[in-house]
Structures are given as structure tokens and as C-alpha cells.
Scaffold this active site. Structure first.
Site, mmCIF file in Angstrom:
data_model
loop_
_atom_site.group_PDB
_atom_site.id
_atom_site.type_symbol
_atom_site.label_atom_id
_atom_site.label_comp_id
_atom_site.label_asym_id
_atom_site.label_seq_id
_atom_site.Cartn_x
_atom_site.Cartn_y
_atom_site.Cartn_z
ATOM 1 C CB CYS A 82 4.466 21.268 10.288
ATOM 2 S SG CYS A 82 5.157 22.763 10.937
ATOM 3 C CG HIS A 136 4.081 20.493 5.992
ATOM 4 N ND1 HIS A 136 4.977 20.051 5.051
ATOM 5 C CD2 HIS A 136 4.782 21.218 6.880
ATOM 6 C CE1 HIS A 136 6.180 20.500 5.390
ATOM 7 N NE2 HIS A 136 6.089 21.207 6.491
#
Ligand code: NAG
Ligand code: NAG
Ligand code: NAG
Ligand code: NAG
Ligand code: NAG
Ligand code: NAG
Length: 490
Positions: A82, A136
Site C-alpha cells: 500500500c 496511506h
């Protein structure tokens, strides 16, 4: 994160590709005013979609978007994790430039003060807005999703996000658990809603506001599903009767796979329902009926996500904004195979499509340069489309290459193999993907100096796409493989 039946192989891949489709709504010069941008980012979606030829999946809304878009069949993420993936494509720089391979540093401090795509639009008069998981969260975006640089006002996060990993999944025992498989009755969960539903609602509210705005907008909407846990409205499960779910075509660990390439899916093992299976570490296997359930819930999560995308695009239509908006749809991980493109090209491409100056190519090294691109401007594909020609016929996939990388803490699968912290990285896998093959070398890596040592080769992988589309037969040590590698040497 693909369903586990395929984890064994698919997560072992260094090269995870990405689903990216772009729509240039009104590229002609007759448009009044600048184009808006709607960037939809989906977490851990592989091309398990109708538009990518997957007949098992119900994704009518995304398929419809794809039908009026340019669909990249061969798009690759630069690192299938991510935070590194998102920071890479949002800054248009490779992980070796952002120096983020884990979740634990902020590029502006530890690598260079690189501009992001939303920041560039903001500096060019756009209102830039973030909804849900775009950056993120945490230190990798300075606990602020890179505010105030990237966004015109503070990013929105759905309030029900905090329940994602809590005990809200009703198990067969009637009790609530923190499970991997988590179909829910939405009326019964805390707050009576789910994060992606809230994000869609907020995004629509923002679009309504922007309808009357004098400035163009850049709206990024980040959806959480189909990332694990599979927490989704239970009615979506009915779309996929268990008896109709097929298993992965190649569930075994391939004989020639170097152990360093294998991902032991530790994040799945932490869930209560998976723990109860007492799976052996690192290779499993997962019982066949549970493999089916994982695939069922992944597919159901994709269909749930698809309805959210449908609501968002309908709102854009209802507000008559579709004509003036470039829509980009991308995932941070996934896989699929014509022209190879890299996700880090999204940034210069969006700038070009919106009519902004496309940042120049980065010098090497480029740590001191705030705004430049390591990827390509893919705008030429849209021009071809405007001429009514198939861009795939025009491009030359043989000339395109995609690069990816993936770090490992050890040569053998261990507890932190899927997500090692920077200090623990001992090996880096570098992959070149061409239309014909994937070639990966796993080499020694020094995390203090950010140096890869290409004379210290730990393992290699080579897969030929035509004869081995699922990449089950490593030809690195085979004579056919050696001939190819010889021919690549200068
Ligand atoms: C749009 O048209 C004007 C006038 O014909 C021209 O000067 C301009 O370069 C065009 N812009 C683009 C982006 O094609
Ligand atoms: C980093 O970039 C931002 C945005 O362009 C700027 O405001 C800031 O002053 C820069 N910081 C440094 C240390 O150069
Ligand atoms: C990160 O956030 C902190 C706290 O808000 C702030 O003081 C600092 O300036 C930020 N870092 C950068 C590089 O902008
Ligand atoms: C499940 O499979 C059966 C038999 O092939 C088929 O008739 C049925 O339509 C399938 N159900 C769904 C929901 O796809
Ligand atoms: C897993 O191990 C526990 C403790 O040894 C045991 O009670 C349980 O039956 C095992 N479950 C399975 C599915 O084998
Ligand atoms: C969008 O384009 C369609 C087809 O060209 C046109 O009929 C419609 O009026 C346009 N809507 C707006 C809001 O510009």
C-alpha cells in the site's frame, strides 16, 4: 491481496500489476474551461473484473466505465504494498527514489521534497480533495495525508473505519469475531454503515459543492475494499453461491520458485477464523472449502465496491459533470496482461490530459528536484483513441517495459516477509516485465545506504508469458532461459 487459493502463487509474484482505466471525457479544444479530475483508487483490487475478461465477477459499473475508457491491460504497480505503491504513483517517482519500501518514513524528510499529483493541480488553481484511503495513513504521509501540501482542505476519513479490524463479524458460533470472512448485516454493525459507503456519500456531497465552484476540482476517492478483512454487506455473498466458486487454477507452490520469492501471507493468518485452521507456516495449505470461501468473499467485496463506484459515477452524471471530468481508476496491487505501462505514469498523464504542463523527465539522481517525472506521459494513447483507432494496434508493446521491486528480510519465508521494515531489508527483488517475459533478480540490499548490490545475486526468476501465463515454471536455470539472459547482456 488476492484470495488465498491464489496467494500461494500470486502473492509470490514481485510484479503485481494494476488495473488502470482512464477516460478523457472532452479532450477536444471546444471544451470551456479546464477539465476536472476524479481519481478512484481501490485497495488490493486485481483485475478480477468483467472488463478484464473475468466471467465469474459481477462488476457492471466498472465495466461500463471501462467500455467508454482506455483500459490498460498491462499496467504494473512499482511495489505491491500500500504505502510504497501509493507514494510512488502519487509522486510519480520509483520506490528507490522515494526511499519508502515500508510504512515508516515521510518522503519529504527522508528522500526529497517531491511534489505530488494533487499538489501540482492545487498549485495550478484546482480545488484538491481527498476522501478515504488515498495516501496511506500514518507517518508515511506525516499523519496528515500530506496536508496541507496536497489538499485544499483536510482529508475526509469515514468514521466507521475504526471498526474494520474489530470483532464485528458474526461467526457460525453466533459470537462476534475479528475474522477474515466478514459478510455483515449493515443495520447491525456499529454506526449502521461501512467505510466505503460513507466515502461515497462524502464524495457526492463534495461533487455537489463543486458543481457551482468557479475553480476546477481534483477529487481523489480511496476505497478500502476489497482489501482484507472482507467486511461487506452480506447480500453480495448471494451473487456467488459457494458451489459455483472454482479454485485457483494453480494452487501449488511451483517447484522452481526460489523461497525468497514466496509470500507466507502472514496478514491473513492473524484473523480469528484463519487462526482456527491451524495452518502450517509458511506454505499451508489452506483447506479447499476455506479457499472457496475466501474467493467467494473477495468476489463479493469486488461487487460491493462496484456498486459504490456506480453511485459515485451516477452522481457525476446527475450533476452533469461527466463531460468535464477526466476519470482515472486504479488499484495499488493486482495483476494482468498489450502495451506495458507503469502506475507511476499516472501522474504526468493526468497533468497532460488536464492541459497542464507535463513535468520534465527526472535527472539521475533526482532527490533535489521537487517536480519531475520518472514515468511516461501516456497521453498519446488518448489521441489515437480520438482518431477512432485501436491504440493497441498502433503502440508497440515490444518496446515497452515495466519495472517493479519488492523487499525481503531473508532468503526464506518468515513472519515479516510480506512487509519488512526498512532496517530489516536484506534482499531486494527487481523485476523487468516485457510483453514476452518477467525477469526478476533477488540481490543483496543495504538499507542504511539504500544500495542494491547486483553482484550479490540470491536468486532469479524467469517466466515466459505465452507458454506459462500463470508463471508457474521458473526458467532462470533452464537453457532456454540462459540463452535469453545471455542475449540481454551488453
Ligand atoms: C485551442 O484552440 C486555440 C485557438 O484555435 C489554439 O490557439 C490553442 O492552441 C488550442 N489549444 C489546444 C490545447 O489545442
Ligand atoms: C517543500 O515543498 C513545499 C511545497 O512546495 C514547500 O512549501 C516547502 O517549503 C518545501 N520545504 C523545503 C524544506 O524545501
Ligand atoms: C509534519 O507534520 C508536523 C506536525 O503537523 C509538522 O510540524 C511538520 O512541519 C510536517 N513536516 C513537513 C515536512 O511538512
Ligand atoms: C451456478 O451454477 C449453475 C450451474 O452451472 C448455474 O445454472 C447458475 O446460474 C450459477 N449461479 C450463479 C449465481 O452464477
Ligand atoms: C487447532 O488446534 C487446536 C489446539 O491444538 C485444536 O483444538 C483444534 O481442533 C485445531 N483445529 C483444527 C481445525 O484442526
Ligand atoms: C455532454 O455531452 C453531451 C453529448 O455531447 C451533450 O448532449 C450534453 O449537453 C453535454 N452536457 C454538458 C453538461 O455539457
Amino acid at each position: 491481496m488476492p484470495p488465498a487459493g491464489q496467494c500461494l502463487l500470486w502473492l509470490g509474484l514481485v510484479l503485481a500489476s494494476v488495473c488502470a482505466s482512464l477516460e478523457s471525457a472532452a479532450p477536444s479544444n471546444s471544451t470551456t474551461g479546464p477539465l476536472n479530475v476524479l481519481l478512484i483508487i481501490v485497495d488490493d483490487l486485481r483485475p478480477s473484473l468483467g472488463c478484464y475478461g473475468d466471467k465469474a465477477i459481477r462488476s457492471p459499473n466498472i465495466d461500463q466505465l471501462a467500455s467508454r475508457s482506455l483500459l490498460f491491460q498491462n499496467a504494473f504497480a512499482q511495489q505491491a504494498v500500500c504505502a510504497p505503491s501509493r507514494i510512488s504513483f502519487l509522486t510519480g517517482r520509483r520506490p528507490d527514489t522515494t526511499r519508502l519500501y515500508d510504512f515508516n518514513s515521510y518522503w519529504r524528510i527522508h528522500a526529497g521534497n517531491f511534489s505530488t499529483i494533487p499538489q501540482y493541480f492545487k498549485e495550478n488553481g484546482y480545488v484538491t480533495m481527498s476522501v478515504g484511503k488515498v495516501f496511506h495513513p500514518g507517518i508515511s504521509s506525516n499523519y496528515s495525508d500530506d496536508s496541507p501540501y496536497s489538499w485544499s482542505f483536510p482529508p475526509y476519513h469515514p468514521s466507521s473505519e475504526k471498526y474494520e479490524n474489530t470483532k464485528t463479524c458474526r461467526g457460525p458460533d453466533g459470537q462476534l469475531h475479528a475474522n477474515l470472512l466478514c459478510p455483515v448485516d449493515v443495520a447491525d454493525v456499529p454506526e449502521g454503515t461501512l467505510p466505503d459507503k460513507q466515502s461515497t456519500e462524502q464524495a457526492i456531497r463534495l461533487l455537489e459543492k463543486m458543481k457551482t465552484s468557479a475553480s476546477p476540482f481534483f477529487l481523489a476517492v480511496g476505497y478500502h475494499k476489497p482489501h482484507i478483512p472482507f467486511r461487506y454487506p452480506k447480500e453480495f455473498q448471494k451473487l456467488y453461491p459457494l458451489e459455483n466458486i472454482t479454485l485457483a487454477p494453480d494452487p501449488q507452490v511451483p517447484a522452481g520458485l526460489p523461497p525468497v520469492a514466496y509470500n507466507p501471507w502472514m496478514d491473513i493468518r492473524q484473523r480469528e477464523d484463519v487462526q482456527a485452521l491451524n495452518l502450517s507456516v509458511p506454505y499451508g495449505p489452506i483447506p479447499v472449502d476455506f479457499q472457496r470461501k475466501i474467493r467467494q468473499s473477495y468476489f463479493a467485496s469486488v461487487s460491493y465496491l462496484d456498486t459504490q463506484v456506480g453511485h459515485l459515477l451516477s452522481a457525476l452524471d446527475d450533476l452533469q459533470l461527466t463531460n468535464s471530468t477526466i476519470i482515472a481508476f486504479a488499484s495499488d496491487h493486482g495483476r494482468r496482461v498489450m502495451d506495458l505501462v507503469e502506475l507511476l505514469s499516472l501522474s504526468p498523464t493526468l497533468a497532460g490530459l488536464a492541459g497542464l504542463h507535463v513535468p520534465p523527465r527526472c535527472p539521475v539522481p533526482s532527490f533535489h528536484v521537487q517536480l519531475c517525472r520518472e514515468g511516461q506521459n501516456l497521453g498519446k494513447h488518448f489521441q489515437l483513441q480520438d482518431l477512432g483507432e485501436d491504440p493497441h494496434l498502433r503502440g508497440n508493446p515490444r518496446e515497452s517495459i515495466a519495472y517493479s521491486q519488492y523487499p525481503r528480510p531473508a532468503d526464506y519465508p518468515q513472519w515479516n516477509s510480506d512487509k519488512p521494515s526498512l532496517k530489516d531489508i536484506k534482499v531486494m527483488g527487481y523485476s523487468i516485465r516485457t510483453i514476452d517475459y518477467r525477469y526478476t533478480v533477488w540481490v543483496g540490499f543495504d538499507p542504511r545506504e539504500f544500495l542494491a548490490n547486483f553482484s550479490d545475486v540470491h536468486a532469479g526468476e524467469l517466466y515466459f508469458v505465452d507458454s506459462d501465463p500463470l508463471q508457474d515454471h521458473n526458467m532462470y536455470n533452464d537453457s532456454q532461459g540462459r540463452d535469453l539472459l545471455q542475449s540481454l547482456m551488453p
